[in-house]
Design an enzyme around this catalytic site. Structure first.
Site, mmCIF file in Angstrom:
data_model
loop_
_atom_site.group_PDB
_atom_site.id
_atom_site.type_symbol
_atom_site.label_atom_id
_atom_site.label_comp_id
_atom_site.label_asym_id
_atom_site.label_seq_id
_atom_site.Cartn_x
_atom_site.Cartn_y
_atom_site.Cartn_z
ATOM 1 N N LYS A 166 7.710 -13.142 -2.820
ATOM 2 C CA LYS A 166 9.049 -12.894 -2.820
ATOM 3 C C LYS A 166 9.657 -13.229 -4.330
ATOM 4 C CE LYS A 166 9.174 -11.643 1.562
ATOM 5 N NZ LYS A 166 9.202 -10.413 1.994
ATOM 6 N N HIS A 285 -0.512 -2.852 6.301
ATOM 7 C CA HIS A 285 0.853 -3.055 6.629
ATOM 8 C C HIS A 285 1.427 -1.903 7.623
ATOM 9 C CE1 HIS A 285 5.039 -3.943 6.627
ATOM 10 N NE2 HIS A 285 4.853 -5.209 6.472
ATOM 11 N N HIS A 318 -0.738 -6.121 10.725
ATOM 12 C CA HIS A 318 0.476 -6.851 11.166
ATOM 13 C C HIS A 318 0.844 -6.445 12.559
ATOM 14 C CE1 HIS A 318 2.075 -8.126 6.993
ATOM 15 N NE2 HIS A 318 1.108 -7.318 6.876
#
Length: 441
Positions: A166, A285, A318
């Site tokens: 991030k 993902h 995920h």
């Protein structure tokens, strides 16, 4: 009289067959149906079977050219859902010949492609699919699977640790690589591109791949451990996606990443084939999953998307976090986590598993726990997910007041402490905070 009688017909006559004995080669589906008021459950269940297989709304003369009995879907059981006044679970059996071999895309188009807009239903949700070995064997599944991945990474007896870099959008490639290096140097096994990092004006994919590879090799040399970063190869065209995967292979990195729902199953399966042929691990993902699985009574449960992914191919996926949610949710999450990594999963309605699933040695997928978790969740996560999982802390690493590397160190130390405590027979649920407190000294 004429041999052929036109007109709108009652689905129940053909497609509701409670006496049917399911075949070992049938694909079975469990649907949660909410019929419109006044529509009987049997008619609704039959309509679902018809519309997702051979049926159309009227009798057509071409029906006479084929054997409906051989090719039709059949609603073979209906049960009311406890606690709901007008909701049923409809069980449908599909003959294997309705599906193209090795195509998740075709399987989903057939089973959920059309019927969800059906007028006689207020809502419809595919709860589970039973994939017979006769069909699953036409898929290669995950490029490598849990066991091979552990061997490639030389990491055993503990969950793997990851972290999403991030801020997800806005870093230059050089600074991005720097953040990757800090995390891996501190003790994480993996870092990750955010799902929406593809190739934007502030950071083109090629620059990112290059600087990340540099960070990988530097941290690997310094720690003596194998490191990885999920390089997101998702792109606007399949050709561009493959180009990115090829470049990753040329750099010699161990793993790439794909957003399988937005990218699509066709692209995903192509990428999985490439990864298998070229020794790349594939991290998946699930961006967009909540659009499909968030509503309980309409859409598709995530366990169906998870089974579809295991067939299409991926080494990590995920799978939610479980921490801090409701008890029941925990059981259901563990249900699809087992569907991802185990070979044989017994039917168990309390865990949302409607069918016994036998994967016949198709490789397993690492479930990834990610989203809003941090170091104090570590004992619970270790206990719930066990060793075969990837625990991913984004803000939970980079948010450390001293920076990325200390954040990574904190996570690794906490993980090792939890694994050791568990192996010594301590109760993680009860003593978790104490274990973390001791470790932090």
């Amino acid at each position: 009289g004429v041999g052929f009688k036109a007109g709108v017909k009652d689905y129940r006559l053909t497609y509701y067959t409670p006496e049917y004995k399911t075949k070992d080669t049938d694909i079975l589906a469990a649907f949660r149906m909410t019929p419109q008021p006044g529509v009987p459950a049997e008619e609704a269940g039959a309509a679902v079977a018809a519309e997702s297989s051979t049926g159309t709304w009227t009798t057509v003369w071409t029906d006479g050219l084929t054997s409906l009995d051989r090719y039709k879907g059949r609603c073979y059981d209906i049960e009311p859902v406890a606690g709901e006044e007008n909701q049923y679970i409809a069980y449908v059996a599909y003959p294997l010949d309705l599906f193209e071999e090795g195509s998740v895309t075709n399987m989903l188009t057939s089973i959920v492609g059309d019927v969800f807009g059906f007028k006689a239903l207020r809502a419809l949700x595919x709860e589970d699919l039973r994939i017979p070995p006769a069909y699953s064997k036409t898929f290669l599944g995950p490029p490598h699977g849990i066991q091979v991945e552990r061997d490639k990474l030389n990491k055993y007896g503990r969950p793997l640790l990851g972290c999403t870099i991030k801020p997800k959008l806005g870093l230059s490639a050089k600074n991005y690589g720097r953040a990757v290096y800090e995390c891996l140097r501190g003790g994480l096994d993996f870092t990750k591109d955010d799902e929406n990092v593809n190739s934007q004006p502030f950071m083109r994919w090629r620059d990112r791949f290059l600087f990340v590879a540099e960070a990988l090799f530097k941290s690997q040399a310094e720690t003596g451990e194998i490191k990885g970063h999920y390089l997101n190869a998702t792109a606007g065209t399949c050709e561009e996606m493959m180009k990115r995967a090829v470049f990753a292979r040329e750099l010699g990195v161990p793993i790439v990443m794909h957003d399988y729902l937005t990218g699509g199953f066709t692209a995903n399966t192509s990428l999985a084939f490439y990864c298998r042929d070229n020794g790349l691990l594939l991290h998946i993902h699930r961006a967009m999953h909540a659009v499909i699985d968030r509503q309980k009574d309409h859409g598709m449960h995530f366990r169906v998307l998870a089974k579809a992914l295991r067939m299409s191919g991926g080494d990590h996926i995920h799978a939610g976090t479980v921490v801090g949610k409701l008890e029941g949710e925990r059981e259901v999450t563990l249900g699809f986590v087992d569907l991802l990594r185990d070979d044989y999963i017994e039917k168990d309605r309390s865990r949302g598993i409607y069918f016994t699933q036998d994967w016949v040695s198709m490789p397993g997928v690492f479930p990834v726990a990610s989203g809003g978790i941090h170091v104090w969740h570590m004992p619970a996560l270790t206990e719930i997910f066990g060793d075969d999982s990837v625990l991913q802390f984004g803000g939970g690493t980079l948010g450390h007041p001293w920076g990325n590397a200390p954040g990574a160190v904190a996570n690794r130390v906490a993980l090792e402490a939890c694994v050791q405590a568990r192996n010594e027979g301590r109760d993680l649920a009860r003593e978790g905070n104490e274990i973390i407190r001791e470790a932090s000294k």
